[in-house]
Scaffold this motif. Structure first.
Motif, PDB file in Angstrom:
ATOM      1  N   THR A  76      35.302  51.070  44.639  1.00  0.00           N
ATOM      2  CA  THR A  76      36.414  50.987  43.565  1.00  0.00           C
ATOM      3  C   THR A  76      35.675  51.024  42.136  1.00  0.00           C
ATOM      4  OG1 THR A  76      36.593  48.564  43.437  1.00  0.00           O
ATOM      5  CG2 THR A  76      37.870  49.764  45.072  1.00  0.00           C
ATOM      6  N   GLY A  77      34.580  50.447  42.038  1.00  0.00           N
ATOM      7  CA  GLY A  77      33.697  50.198  40.956  1.00  0.00           C
ATOM      8  C   GLY A  77      34.467  49.064  39.925  1.00  0.00           C
ATOM      9  N   ALA A  78      35.042  48.020  40.755  1.00  0.00           N
ATOM     10  CA  ALA A  78      35.747  47.080  40.043  1.00  0.00           C
ATOM     11  C   ALA A  78      34.688  45.847  39.843  1.00  0.00           C
ATOM     12  CB  ALA A  78      37.028  46.533  40.696  1.00  0.00           C
ATOM     13  N   THR A  79      34.935  44.970  38.956  1.00  0.00           N
ATOM     14  CA  THR A  79      34.076  43.850  38.593  1.00  0.00           C
ATOM     15  C   THR A  79      34.797  42.547  38.944  1.00  0.00           C
ATOM     16  OG1 THR A  79      32.738  44.949  36.878  1.00  0.00           O
ATOM     17  CG2 THR A  79      32.597  42.740  37.019  1.00  0.00           C
ATOM     18  N   ILE A  80      33.982  41.831  39.710  1.00  0.00           N
ATOM     19  CA  ILE A  80      34.941  40.463  39.906  1.00  0.00           C
ATOM     20  C   ILE A  80      34.517  39.632  38.565  1.00  0.00           C
ATOM     21  CG2 ILE A  80      34.874  38.396  41.459  1.00  0.00           C
ATOM     22  CD1 ILE A  80      34.009  39.854  43.670  1.00  0.00           C
ATOM     23  N   PRO A  81      35.453  39.247  37.740  1.00  0.00           N
ATOM     24  CA  PRO A  81      35.090  38.299  36.602  1.00  0.00           C
ATOM     25  C   PRO A  81      34.635  37.149  36.870  1.00  0.00           C
ATOM     26  CG  PRO A  81      37.378  39.239  36.459  1.00  0.00           C
ATOM     27  CD  PRO A  81      36.816  39.358  38.053  1.00  0.00           C
ATOM     28  N   THR A  82      33.760  36.591  36.054  1.00  0.00           N
ATOM     29  CA  THR A  82      33.312  35.231  36.258  1.00  0.00           C
ATOM     30  C   THR A  82      34.179  34.014  36.715  1.00  0.00           C
ATOM     31  OG1 THR A  82      31.401  35.902  34.432  1.00  0.00           O
ATOM     32  CG2 THR A  82      31.716  33.478  35.108  1.00  0.00           C
ATOM     33  N   ASN A 123      43.874  45.596  39.913  1.00  0.00           N
ATOM     34  CA  ASN A 123      42.581  46.148  39.291  1.00  0.00           C
ATOM     35  C   ASN A 123      41.288  45.977  40.314  1.00  0.00           C
ATOM     36  OD1 ASN A 123      43.699  47.173  36.969  1.00  0.00           O
ATOM     37  ND2 ASN A 123      43.403  45.238  35.932  1.00  0.00           N
ATOM     38  N   TYR A 124      41.686  45.864  41.549  1.00  0.00           N
ATOM     39  CA  TYR A 124      40.882  45.607  42.573  1.00  0.00           C
ATOM     40  C   TYR A 124      39.950  44.546  42.518  1.00  0.00           C
ATOM     41  CZ  TYR A 124      42.104  50.356  43.896  1.00  0.00           C
ATOM     42  OH  TYR A 124      42.778  51.378  44.583  1.00  0.00           O
ATOM     43  N   VAL A 125      40.467  43.417  41.689  1.00  0.00           N
ATOM     44  CA  VAL A 125      40.076  42.065  41.581  1.00  0.00           C
ATOM     45  C   VAL A 125      40.437  41.256  42.621  1.00  0.00           C
ATOM     46  CG1 VAL A 125      39.634  40.254  40.470  1.00  0.00           C
ATOM     47  CG2 VAL A 125      39.637  42.382  39.227  1.00  0.00           C
ATOM     48  N   PRO A 126      39.822  40.592  43.500  1.00  0.00           N
ATOM     49  CA  PRO A 126      40.527  39.552  44.767  1.00  0.00           C
ATOM     50  C   PRO A 126      41.275  38.467  44.151  1.00  0.00           C
ATOM     51  CG  PRO A 126      37.908  39.262  44.372  1.00  0.00           C
ATOM     52  CD  PRO A 126      38.262  40.364  43.692  1.00  0.00           C
ATOM     53  N   ASP A 127      42.390  38.306  45.066  1.00  0.00           N
ATOM     54  CA  ASP A 127      43.216  37.412  44.639  1.00  0.00           C
ATOM     55  C   ASP A 127      42.812  36.056  45.480  1.00  0.00           C
ATOM     56  OD1 ASP A 127      45.499  35.649  44.072  1.00  0.00           O
ATOM     57  OD2 ASP A 127      46.976  37.229  44.731  1.00  0.00           O
ATOM     58  N   VAL A 128      42.385  35.138  44.738  1.00  0.00           N
ATOM     59  CA  VAL A 128      41.898  33.673  45.361  1.00  0.00           C
ATOM     60  C   VAL A 128      42.949  33.284  45.956  1.00  0.00           C
ATOM     61  CG1 VAL A 128      40.617  31.667  44.992  1.00  0.00           C
ATOM     62  CG2 VAL A 128      40.073  33.706  43.338  1.00  0.00           C
ATOM     63  N   ASP A 129      44.227  33.246  45.593  1.00  0.00           N
ATOM     64  CA  ASP A 129      45.233  32.397  46.364  1.00  0.00           C
ATOM     65  C   ASP A 129      45.631  33.093  47.625  1.00  0.00           C
ATOM     66  OD1 ASP A 129      45.863  31.125  43.972  1.00  0.00           O
ATOM     67  OD2 ASP A 129      47.535  32.362  43.013  1.00  0.00           O
ATOM     68  N   GLU A 130      45.105  34.227  48.013  1.00  0.00           N
ATOM     69  CA  GLU A 130      45.288  34.662  49.497  1.00  0.00           C
ATOM     70  C   GLU A 130      44.129  34.241  50.081  1.00  0.00           C
ATOM     71  OE1 GLU A 130      46.869  38.975  48.051  1.00  0.00           O
ATOM     72  OE2 GLU A 130      44.745  39.024  48.606  1.00  0.00           O
ATOM     73  N   LEU A 131      43.155  33.548  49.758  1.00  0.00           N
ATOM     74  CA  LEU A 131      41.937  33.052  50.817  1.00  0.00           C
ATOM     75  C   LEU A 131      42.559  31.906  51.521  1.00  0.00           C
ATOM     76  CD1 LEU A 131      38.728  32.742  48.642  1.00  0.00           C
ATOM     77  CD2 LEU A 131      39.220  34.275  50.544  1.00  0.00           C
ATOM     78  N   GLU A 132      43.590  30.994  51.052  1.00  0.00           N
ATOM     79  CA  GLU A 132      44.070  29.984  51.684  1.00  0.00           C
ATOM     80  C   GLU A 132      44.658  30.560  53.277  1.00  0.00           C
ATOM     81  OE1 GLU A 132      43.865  26.161  52.695  1.00  0.00           O
ATOM     82  OE2 GLU A 132      43.719  26.485  50.471  1.00  0.00           O
ATOM     83  N   PRO A 136      37.158  52.546  36.791  1.00  0.00           N
ATOM     84  CA  PRO A 136      35.871  51.748  37.199  1.00  0.00           C
ATOM     85  C   PRO A 136      35.410  50.877  36.190  1.00  0.00           C
ATOM     86  CG  PRO A 136      35.303  53.802  37.627  1.00  0.00           C
ATOM     87  CD  PRO A 136      36.587  54.030  37.105  1.00  0.00           C
ATOM     88  N   THR A 137      34.678  49.885  36.043  1.00  0.00           N
ATOM     89  CA  THR A 137      34.068  48.966  34.922  1.00  0.00           C
ATOM     90  C   THR A 137      32.573  49.031  35.189  1.00  0.00           C
ATOM     91  OG1 THR A 137      34.429  47.143  35.828  1.00  0.00           O
ATOM     92  CG2 THR A 137      36.085  48.023  34.359  1.00  0.00           C
ATOM     93  N   ALA A 138      32.090  49.283  36.463  1.00  0.00           N
ATOM     94  CA  ALA A 138      30.754  49.007  36.910  1.00  0.00           C
ATOM     95  C   ALA A 138      30.487  49.820  38.131  1.00  0.00           C
ATOM     96  CB  ALA A 138      30.503  47.512  36.941  1.00  0.00           C
ATOM     97  N   GLY A 139      29.040  50.036  38.183  1.00  0.00           N
ATOM     98  CA  GLY A 139      28.367  50.817  39.312  1.00  0.00           C
ATOM     99  C   GLY A 139      28.433  52.224  38.996  1.00  0.00           C
ATOM    100  N   THR A 140      28.466  53.078  40.220  1.00  0.00           N
ATOM    101  CA  THR A 140      28.476  54.561  40.179  1.00  0.00           C
ATOM    102  C   THR A 140      29.488  55.124  40.929  1.00  0.00           C
ATOM    103  OG1 THR A 140      26.537  54.413  41.629  1.00  0.00           O
ATOM    104  CG2 THR A 140      26.056  54.668  39.423  1.00  0.00           C
ATOM    105  N   THR A 141      30.663  54.286  41.574  1.00  0.00           N
ATOM    106  CA  THR A 141      31.441  54.903  42.227  1.00  0.00           C
ATOM    107  C   THR A 141      32.841  54.603  41.768  1.00  0.00           C
ATOM    108  OG1 THR A 141      31.771  52.742  43.634  1.00  0.00           O
ATOM    109  CG2 THR A 141      29.919  54.428  44.561  1.00  0.00           C
TER     110      THR A 141
END
Length: 349
Positions: free
Chosen positions: A178-184, A150-159, A337-342
């Motif tokens: 994408t209009g995706a939201t990064i959850p808290t 869902n176009y949410v970044p995968d934190v495991d990939e940061l390493e 999308p869940t947010a924004g205008t794109t």
């Protein structure tokens, strides 16, 4: 000579968006409003013009008026008590006013990165967020967002992306295009990761708080909309992380013509460095823009303005959903999308 990659999307928009007879469905802002519209949204009984016509047009307050900076701080503090009640609220002194978010982002990069530095940026995103640090001599790695997540970044990939010289991590929340939201919880994990490695976070929050389609919390009727990155603290009392938020009146507030944005941070030393760099790019913003933005962010205008823009976003999303998932579902695909205008709509034949 600085190598500047052509800003493809802006050049494409410049060629076509004012073409006579063309319906612009590529606009990325909420439908723009006028000063008369702003006045009509004001719930105060004696609403007047935002412009103080008797004011002398000097440079004005160099970093932005006290009123405007405090109102930006209040906008960013909106979820502070919910997530970090022990964190010091942002004040006017934590905010620098700029000529749009595009100037805000540029100033952050210009101040922080150069040759020998490494920057990680989410991708896809607004091209400025990865092309400008690259033009300044930094190495840039793209943190690629995936439709299956869902176009949410995968934190495991940061390493696998971080390096010994990684200086800055760039987020865009809500994401463009994408209009995706990064959850808290994901934001918190990113913050914890960066705090343990002394990596500064820049979060372009130009589409916040236009979270129009997020589900309600399972434990209450409140939205699951994430706060500004400035309202979160690293887990553990011994950890710190410098965070920066940029935003503007253009997207969520429907006032792109003001050309007014901001940089906010809890770090006084960082803000001093940015203010010093800003001396070479801008003396101040227009007093007229400052006055109108202050008016729009006032308590008697902002709620109605955001409600108007939320309604527009939801109405247009419903129309686009019918296009993508209904009439043209055989050739279109997307993550709604869940947010924004794109939205990122893919076409396949």
């Amino acid at each position: 000579m600085v190598k500047i990659t052509p800003f493809e999307v802006e050049q494409w928009m410049d060629r076509y968006e004012t073409t006579p007879g063309v319906i612009n469905i590529a606009e990325t802002c909420c439908a723009s409003i006028s000063i008369d519209d702003l006045i009509s949204l004001n719930t105060a009984k004696s609403a007047c013009s935002p412009l103080q016509l008797s004011n002398k047009l000097t440079y004005g307050d160099i970093l932005g008026s006290e009123v405007l900076r405090q109102r930006v701080a209040s906008l960013l503090n909106r979820d502070l008590n919910r997530y970090s009640p022990d964190l010091e609220p942002l004040k006017a002194e934590n905010v620098i006013i700029t000529q749009g978010a595009i100037a805000a982002n540029f100033l952050v990069f210009y101040t922080l990165v150069g040759p020998g530095d490494h920057v990680i940026s989410v991708y896809p995103t607004y091209q400025q967020l990865y092309s400008v640090p690259e033009s300044l001599g930094a190495e840039v790695s793209l943190w690629k967002l995936k439709a299956e997540n869902n176009y949410v970044p995968d934190v495991d990939e940061l390493e696998g992306l971080v390096k010994a010289n990684t200086k800055l991590l760039v987020l865009n929340n809500p994401n463009n295009p994408t209009g995706a939201t990064i959850p808290t919880p994901t934001l918190q994990s990113i913050l914890d990761f960066c705090s343990s490695r002394n990596i500064t976070i820049l979060s372009d929050e130009v589409y916040s708080p236009l979270f129009h389609s997020l589900p309600a919390s399972s434990s209450s009727s409140t939205s699951t909309a994430p706060p500004s990155v400035l309202s979160l603290s690293p887990s553990g009392t011994e950890k710190t992380c410098i965070t920066i938020s940029t935003g503007s009146t253009s997207k969520a507030l429907a006032l792109a013509g003001l050309r007014l944005g901001w940089i906010a941070s809890h770090s006084p030393s960082l803000l001093r460095a940015i203010a010093s760099a800003r001396d070479y790019t801008a003396i101040s913003v227009s007093q007229l823009d400052d006055q109108v933005a202050s008016y729009a962010l006032g308590l008697t205008v902002l709620p109605a303005l955001l409600e108007r823009n939320m309604d527009l976003a939801r109405t247009n999303l419903a129309l686009l959903t019918e296009f993508v998932e209904g009439k043209y579902s055989k050739v279109c695909s997307w993550v709604r999308p869940t947010a924004g205008t794109t939205a990122l709509v893919q076409f396949g034949i």
